[in-house]
Design a protein around this motif. Structure first.
Motif, mmCIF file in Angstrom:
data_model
loop_
_atom_site.group_PDB
_atom_site.id
_atom_site.type_symbol
_atom_site.label_atom_id
_atom_site.label_comp_id
_atom_site.label_asym_id
_atom_site.label_seq_id
_atom_site.Cartn_x
_atom_site.Cartn_y
_atom_site.Cartn_z
ATOM 1 N N TYR A 128 0.866 -1.184 0.000
ATOM 2 C CA TYR A 128 0.000 0.000 0.000
ATOM 3 C C TYR A 128 0.902 1.233 0.000
ATOM 4 O O TYR A 128 1.863 1.307 0.766
ATOM 5 C CB TYR A 128 -0.869 -0.042 1.260
ATOM 6 C CG TYR A 128 -1.590 1.238 1.640
ATOM 7 C CD1 TYR A 128 -2.985 1.300 1.597
ATOM 8 C CD2 TYR A 128 -0.897 2.359 2.090
ATOM 9 C CE1 TYR A 128 -3.660 2.457 1.985
ATOM 10 C CE2 TYR A 128 -1.552 3.517 2.459
ATOM 11 C CZ TYR A 128 -2.934 3.567 2.412
ATOM 12 O OH TYR A 128 -3.589 4.709 2.796
ATOM 13 N N ASP A 185 -3.984 4.505 -2.460
ATOM 14 C CA ASP A 185 -5.151 5.011 -1.735
ATOM 15 C C ASP A 185 -5.435 6.440 -2.179
ATOM 16 O O ASP A 185 -4.598 7.325 -2.002
ATOM 17 C CB ASP A 185 -4.864 4.960 -0.226
ATOM 18 C CG ASP A 185 -6.085 5.280 0.618
ATOM 19 O OD1 ASP A 185 -7.076 5.818 0.070
ATOM 20 O OD2 ASP A 185 -6.051 5.007 1.821
ATOM 21 N N SER A 240 0.356 5.534 -0.077
ATOM 22 C CA SER A 240 -0.541 6.691 -0.128
ATOM 23 C C SER A 240 0.077 7.770 -1.007
ATOM 24 O O SER A 240 1.132 8.322 -0.666
ATOM 25 C CB SER A 240 -0.763 7.254 1.277
ATOM 26 O OG SER A 240 -1.440 8.503 1.195
#
Length: 416
Positions: free
Chosen positions: A123, A165, A125
């Motif tokens: 992940y 994200d 951001s």
């Protein structure tokens, strides 16, 4: 849904849909700041990052035992702290005392995934609260974005997912052609959920997919903070993924153990996601020692056991079904009590089933009665109904786009 040029999945998209169930891991500097929230303006110091007993193998072993096929770890969350020794920031594990500044959470995570045969995902951001040029110089931030992604995709071998994200990025312009071009160059087989997506976010953080959940979409949702969608140039095959927390918070907290989801709710989420052809990504936040908390671990392992209890032992299989045109007929030798039918469509030539119904042949009166009607089958449809004794079950495709092909069908009595 009928299209002149049918949208087809790639082999890696079909493989992704077979993974079904994964572990989301929110872990980083804010793990060590109780009560820290997204976009919190309180300053954090890397000196606080001190997972004394970091055990990524415990994380991934747990995922494996729970029946998960992949795991996604926060390499960098909105606060900008890098879980690897990035050379492009002074806000990473390298500035902590953990392992004398020589530690690398990403390395330990990826190595654990390889050891246990779990697909590693990272992940990242795009929004970053740690660099002032994020809002002042979009070009400089694109450089930073590309540099950090290059580290992540060059130094750890093959990464299966880059999970971007969109939260916090509302209104920010990224040079997606440049960024995605580098991602694809570095890792041609990687799966993306933004920029040039291979799969898409379901659109909520509740772990619930809508009915129906078609695999071909014309727009994708990217942030819980806006109802705005990313419109695609043309419809694309984008299987959805539903993410959800085990507790109230994504990251570990001392104060939310009482919010761990019950087994009834967890299994409900499984039906609302995997049971609707959508992947389920269940989050657990490793604690300040660097391990999954005991109660969360027990609960996810119990969930894995319950999934296996319900679905590992069908009392009727596809091999016992007879296909007649757009009907698949199951007739056991003796009447059976059933409460679940699980159906899988062969998606190699696209999603062809647009509507279907399930009928039973009743045990006593031999009556043909419809007990369920649905739209898409997709990767998997778990059909649950009150227990009933039957002489047969008939799946009938009542509307289709092209020739429907059923890949698998199985029958269960799960009970309580």
């Amino acid at each position: 849904m009928t299209t002149k040029h049918k949208v087809l999945p790639t082999q890696k998209q079909l493989a992704y849909q077979d993974w079904e169930f994964g572990l989301f891991l929110h872990f980083g500097l804010r793990t060590f700041y109780e009560g820290y929230v997204d976009f919190d303006e309180r300053p954090m110091s890397p000196s606080k990052f001190s997972p004394a007993n970091l055990d990524c193998e415990q994380w991934i072993r747990t995922a494996k035992e729970a029946g998960m096929k992949y795991a996604v770890l926060t390499a960098k969350h909105h606060d900008g702290f890098s879980n690897w020794p990035s050379t492009y920031t002074s806000f990473s594990v390298a500035q902590s005392q953990w392992k004398d500044g020589k530690g690398d959470v990403i390395r330990e995570f990826v190595d654990a995934c390889r050891k246990y045969g779990i697909k590693p995902g990272l992940y990242y951001s795009p929004y970053d609260g740690s660099v002032d040029f994020y809002t002042k110089d979009a070009k400089a931030y694109d450089d930073y974005f590309v540099n950090q992604i290059t580290e992540l995709l060059s130094n750890y071998g093959e990464i299966d997912i880059l999970w971007l994200d969109g939260c916090g990025s509302e209104g920010h312009e990224y040079d997606w052609p440049r960024i995605i071009g580098e991602v694809r160059r570095l890792q041609p087989n990687i799966l993306l959920n933004m920029g040039d997506p291979d799969f898409c976010w379901v659109g909520n953080e509740d772990g619930v997919a809508p009915v129906p959940s078609w695999n071909v979409v014309a727009a994708t949702e990217f942030s819980i903070l806006t109802e705005q969608k990313n419109q695609l140039e043309e419809p694309r095959w984008l299987p959805a993924e539903a993410d959800v927390q085990m507790r109230t918070n994504w990251f570990y907290s001392d104060n939310d153990e009482h919010t761990i989801k019950s087994m009834q709710e967890l299994m409900g989420l499984y039906y609302h996601s995997v049971g609707r052809g959508v992947n389920l990504l269940l989050n657990i936040g490793p604690n300040r020692e660097g391990v999954l908390p005991r109660k969360d671990t027990e609960q996810v392992l119990a969930m894995g056991l319950e999934i296996r209890r319900r679905f590992d032992h069908p009392i009727g299989t596809f091999n016992q079904c007879k296909n007649e045109d757009k009907k698949w007929i199951y007739k056991p030798e003796v009447p059976q009590v059933l409460d679940h039918v699980v159906i899988r469509e062969d998606l190699g030539n696209g999603e062809n089933v647009l509507q279907f119904k399930i009928s039973i042949i009743t045990a006593k009166s031999h009556q043909l009665l419809t007990i369920y009607e649905g739209k898409n089958i997709g990767h998997k449809a778990i059909i649950r109904f009150p227990a009933v004794k039957v002489r047969g079950v008939i799946l009938e495709i009542t509307e289709s786009d092209g020739v429907p092909v059923i890949k698998d069908m199985s029958f269960y009595f799960v009970g309580k």
